[in-house]
Scaffold this active site. Sequence first.
Site, PDB file in Angstrom:
ATOM      1  N   GLY A 186     -67.984   5.909 -24.440  1.00 10.17           N
ATOM      2  CA  GLY A 186     -67.642   7.082 -23.990  1.00 10.17           C
ATOM      3  C   GLY A 186     -66.176   7.122 -23.592  1.00 10.17           C
ATOM      4  N   GLU A 213     -43.108   1.261 -53.586  1.00 11.54           N
ATOM      5  CA  GLU A 213     -41.677   1.963 -53.202  1.00 11.54           C
ATOM      6  C   GLU A 213     -42.033   3.502 -52.882  1.00 11.54           C
ATOM      7  OE1 GLU A 213     -39.670   1.828 -57.180  1.00 11.54           O
ATOM      8  OE2 GLU A 213     -39.785  -0.403 -57.037  1.00 11.54           O
ATOM      9  N   PRO A 214     -40.904   4.227 -52.486  1.00  8.59           N
ATOM     10  CA  PRO A 214     -41.255   5.485 -51.920  1.00  8.59           C
ATOM     11  C   PRO A 214     -41.999   6.365 -53.121  1.00  8.59           C
ATOM     12  CG  PRO A 214     -38.980   4.906 -51.403  1.00  8.59           C
ATOM     13  CD  PRO A 214     -39.697   3.794 -52.445  1.00  8.59           C
ATOM     14  N   GLU A 226     -53.174  -2.672 -49.768  1.00  5.97           N
ATOM     15  CA  GLU A 226     -53.770  -3.440 -50.955  1.00  5.97           C
ATOM     16  C   GLU A 226     -54.687  -2.554 -51.748  1.00  5.97           C
ATOM     17  OE1 GLU A 226     -54.036  -7.634 -50.685  1.00  5.97           O
ATOM     18  OE2 GLU A 226     -53.215  -7.834 -48.913  1.00  5.97           O
ATOM     19  N   GLU A 237     -59.598   4.853 -52.547  1.00  5.06           N
ATOM     20  CA  GLU A 237     -59.877   5.585 -53.743  1.00  5.06           C
ATOM     21  C   GLU A 237     -59.612   4.910 -54.992  1.00  5.06           C
ATOM     22  OE1 GLU A 237     -58.225   6.832 -50.907  1.00  5.06           O
ATOM     23  OE2 GLU A 237     -59.668   8.398 -50.550  1.00  5.06           O
TER      24      GLU A 237
HETATM   25  C1  LIG Z   1     -48.879  -1.137 -42.558  1.00  2.02           C
HETATM   26  C2  LIG Z   1     -48.439  -1.510 -44.235  1.00  2.02           C
HETATM   27  C3  LIG Z   1     -48.362  -2.540 -44.825  1.00  2.02           C
HETATM   28  C4  LIG Z   1     -48.091  -2.702 -46.139  1.00  2.02           C
HETATM   29  N1  LIG Z   1     -47.825  -3.840 -46.574  1.00  2.02           N
HETATM   30  C5  LIG Z   1     -47.304  -3.701 -47.818  1.00  2.02           C
HETATM   31  C6  LIG Z   1     -46.774  -5.072 -48.625  1.00  2.02           C
HETATM   32  O1  LIG Z   1     -46.767  -6.171 -47.858  1.00  2.02           O
HETATM   33  N2  LIG Z   1     -46.315  -5.113 -49.781  1.00  2.02           N
HETATM   34  C7  LIG Z   1     -46.564  -3.857 -50.634  1.00  2.02           C
HETATM   35  O2  LIG Z   1     -46.095  -4.040 -51.907  1.00  2.02           O
HETATM   36  N3  LIG Z   1     -47.109  -2.787 -50.145  1.00  2.02           N
HETATM   37  C8  LIG Z   1     -47.496  -2.738 -48.762  1.00  2.02           C
HETATM   38  N4  LIG Z   1     -47.873  -1.496 -48.042  1.00  2.02           N
HETATM   39  C9  LIG Z   1     -48.177  -0.113 -48.881  1.00  2.02           C
HETATM   40  C10 LIG Z   1     -49.516   0.059 -49.352  1.00  2.02           C
HETATM   41  O3  LIG Z   1     -50.295  -0.903 -50.236  1.00  2.02           O
HETATM   42  C11 LIG Z   1     -49.499   1.447 -50.021  1.00  2.02           C
HETATM   43  O4  LIG Z   1     -49.437   2.297 -48.846  1.00  2.02           O
HETATM   44  C12 LIG Z   1     -50.939   1.749 -50.666  1.00  2.02           C
HETATM   45  O5  LIG Z   1     -51.300   0.850 -51.897  1.00  2.02           O
HETATM   46  C13 LIG Z   1     -51.047   3.342 -51.063  1.00  2.02           C
HETATM   47  O6  LIG Z   1     -50.005   3.664 -51.576  1.00  2.02           O
HETATM   48  P1  LIG Z   1     -49.125   5.150 -50.920  1.00  2.02           P
HETATM   49  O7  LIG Z   1     -49.105   4.835 -49.719  1.00  2.02           O
HETATM   50  O8  LIG Z   1     -47.882   5.379 -51.983  1.00  2.02           O
HETATM   51  O9  LIG Z   1     -50.291   6.118 -51.357  1.00  2.02           O
HETATM   52  P2  LIG Z   1     -50.366   7.025 -52.839  1.00  2.02           P
HETATM   53  O10 LIG Z   1     -50.460   6.308 -53.773  1.00  2.02           O
HETATM   54  O11 LIG Z   1     -49.349   8.171 -52.846  1.00  2.02           O
HETATM   55  O12 LIG Z   1     -51.877   7.887 -52.261  1.00  2.02           O
HETATM   56  C14 LIG Z   1     -51.771   9.111 -51.479  1.00  2.02           C
HETATM   57  C15 LIG Z   1     -53.546   9.203 -51.556  1.00  2.02           C
HETATM   58  O13 LIG Z   1     -53.735   9.822 -53.078  1.00  2.02           O
HETATM   59  C16 LIG Z   1     -54.935   8.894 -53.363  1.00  2.02           C
HETATM   60  N5  LIG Z   1     -54.718   8.642 -54.939  1.00  2.02           N
HETATM   61  C17 LIG Z   1     -53.682   8.079 -55.386  1.00  2.02           C
HETATM   62  N6  LIG Z   1     -53.822   7.951 -56.747  1.00  2.02           N
HETATM   63  C18 LIG Z   1     -55.173   8.077 -56.984  1.00  2.02           C
HETATM   64  C19 LIG Z   1     -56.013   8.147 -58.141  1.00  2.02           C
HETATM   65  N7  LIG Z   1     -55.487   7.918 -59.199  1.00  2.02           N
HETATM   66  N8  LIG Z   1     -57.078   8.711 -58.179  1.00  2.02           N
HETATM   67  C20 LIG Z   1     -57.802   8.967 -56.776  1.00  2.02           C
HETATM   68  N9  LIG Z   1     -56.990   9.179 -55.796  1.00  2.02           N
HETATM   69  C21 LIG Z   1     -55.464   8.685 -55.912  1.00  2.02           C
HETATM   70  C22 LIG Z   1     -54.756   7.567 -52.663  1.00  2.02           C
HETATM   71  O14 LIG Z   1     -55.985   7.035 -52.489  1.00  2.02           O
HETATM   72  C23 LIG Z   1     -54.347   8.185 -51.155  1.00  2.02           C
HETATM   73  O15 LIG Z   1     -55.543   8.862 -50.629  1.00  2.02           O
HETATM   74  C24 LIG Z   1     -48.420  -1.372 -46.924  1.00  2.02           C
HETATM   75  C25 LIG Z   1     -48.487  -0.134 -46.472  1.00  2.02           C
HETATM   76  C26 LIG Z   1     -48.812  -0.067 -44.882  1.00  2.02           C
HETATM   77  C27 LIG Z   1     -49.003   1.260 -44.215  1.00  2.02           C
END
Ligand SMILES: Cc1cc2nc3c(=O)[nH]c(=O)nc-3n(C[C@H](O)[C@H](O)[C@H](O)COP(=O)(O)OP(=O)(O)OC[C@H]3O[C@@H](n4cnc5c(N)ncnc54)[C@H](O)[C@@H]3O)c2cc1C
Length: 380
Positions: free
Chosen positions: A340, A127-128, A364, A368
Site C-alpha cells: 500500500g 555507443e550513442p 544486455e 524486444e
Molecule cells: C545502467 C546501464 C548499464 C549498462 N551497461 C552496459 C555495459 O556495461 N556495456 C555496454 O556495452 N552497454 C551497457 N548498457 C547499454 C545497454 O545494453 C543498452 O541500453 C541496450 O542494449 C539498449 O540500447 P539503447 O539504450 O541504445 O536502446 P535502443 O536500441 O535505441 O532501443 C530503444 C527502443 O527501441 C527498441 N528497438 C530497437 N531495435 C528494435 C528492433 N529491431 N525491433 C524492435 N524494437 C527495437 C528497443 O527494444 C527499445 O525499446 C547499459 C545500459 C544501462 C542503462
Amino acid sequence: MDFELSKEHVMLQEMVRNVAGKEIQPYAREVDETGEMRLETFKKLGELGLLGIPFPEKYGGAGGDTISYCIAVEEIGKACGGTGLSYAANTSLGASPIYYFGTEEQKRKWLVPMAKGETLGAFGLTEPNAGSDAGGTRTKAVLDNDEWVINGEKCWITNAAYARQVIVTAVTGTKKDGRPIISAIIVPTNTPGVTITSPYDKMGVRGSNTCQIVLENVRVPRENLLGDEKKGFSQFLYTLDGGRISIAALSVGIAQAAFEKALRFAKERKQFGQSISKFQAIQFKLADMAMEIELARNEVYKAAWLKDQGKPFAKEAAFAKLFASEMGFRVCNQAIQIHGGSGYMREYEVERYLRDIKLMEIGEGTSEIQRLVIARQLGC
Ligand SMILES: Cc1cc2nc3c(=O)[nH]c(=O)nc-3n(C[C@H](O)[C@H](O)[C@H](O)COP(=O)(O)OP(=O)(O)OC[C@H]3O[C@@H](n4cnc5c(N)ncnc54)[C@H](O)[C@@H]3O)c2cc1C
C-alpha cells in the site's frame, strides 16, 4: 531433467547468502542514495573467491560451473540490485570474453587478476548511435605499425571508472558486402586519450558504476586484439548470450527480495480486523509471485546447465532473461501494491526493487531484442 542442486551448490548458496546479508544488504540503501559503488564490497567478494567463480583454477578462478555463478548472482542481487549488476557485468562481460577468446598471454595478464579479485573489468559495446543495433558501431580502430589507434565514444558502460581495462568494440574494416568488420580490443583504462566520466544520474541500480568513455587517438599494442579480428561481432553475441543468464539470475534475486518483504508485510499488516494475508486478493498475488519466481529460477538453471554441457543455449538464455526480467517487474510492482502507501515510501525499500529491476528489461538486450533472438531461433 530431474533437477536438484548439488551439495556444493547448496553450500555456496549458504555462504554467499551469509556474506551478502552481512556485507552487502546493510549498505544497499546507502549506495542507492549516494549513487556510489562500494569498492570495499568488491574487495571482500574478491577475497572470498567470488569474482572468479566460473573460471578454472589455473586462471585464478574457483573452477565452478555456470549454475554456481548464477547462485552467487542471485544472492548478491537479492541483497542489492546495483551491486549485483556490477558483480554480474564484471564476470560476464569484463572477464568472460578474455576467458573465451583470449590468448594464453592475455588470460595471464588480464583474466588472472580479475578472477583473483585484484582488479575489475568492463565491456564497452554501446555507443550513442549503436544500442540494440550494435552493428552500427562507429568507434574505429586503425592499425599503425604495431599499434591500434582507436577513436570513438561508448556510453553507459558498467564499472568503467573502476576497471583496469575495458574491452572495446570497434570497426576495423569493411566486408565484401559493405558491412563493417567489428573487432574487440583490450584497452587499459590508464592509456593516454581514454577519458572516463560518470555523468549519469540513474533511476535504479545506483550502487553500480555507469560511465561514458571517450577514446581520442588511443594507442594500444596490436596484441591487445581479442580473439579473431573478423569475428568480433559473433564473439560479443556469444558473450551476451552468457551474460543474459546472469541478468536473469539477478532478476530472480531482486524479485525474491521483493517477494519476501511483501509476504512478511502481508502477515503483519492488519486491516478490517485481520492480517491482509488472509484476504484472497492478497493471497493470489503472493501465490503468483512465488510461482513465477520459481519458474524463472528453473529457466536460469536450465540455461546455465546447457551452457556447462557445451550445448546450444542462446534460446534458453533469451527465455530466461526475458521471462525473469518481466516477471521481476511484475513481482516488484505487486510487492509495492501489497505494501500500500508504505510501499511508496523509500523506508520500506520495495520501491528501490522496482527501480532496480527495470534495468533488467533493458540491459544486455532489451525485451524486444530477446523476442527477436527467440524468433530467430524458431527459424522465423
Ligand atoms: C545502467 C546501464 C548499464 C549498462 N551497461 C552496459 C555495459 O556495461 N556495456 C555496454 O556495452 N552497454 C551497457 N548498457 C547499454 C545497454 O545494453 C543498452 O541500453 C541496450 O542494449 C539498449 O540500447 P539503447 O539504450 O541504445 O536502446 P535502443 O536500441 O535505441 O532501443 C530503444 C527502443 O527501441 C527498441 N528497438 C530497437 N531495435 C528494435 C528492433 N529491431 N525491433 C524492435 N524494437 C527495437 C528497443 O527494444 C527499445 O525499446 C547499459 C545500459 C544501462 C542503462
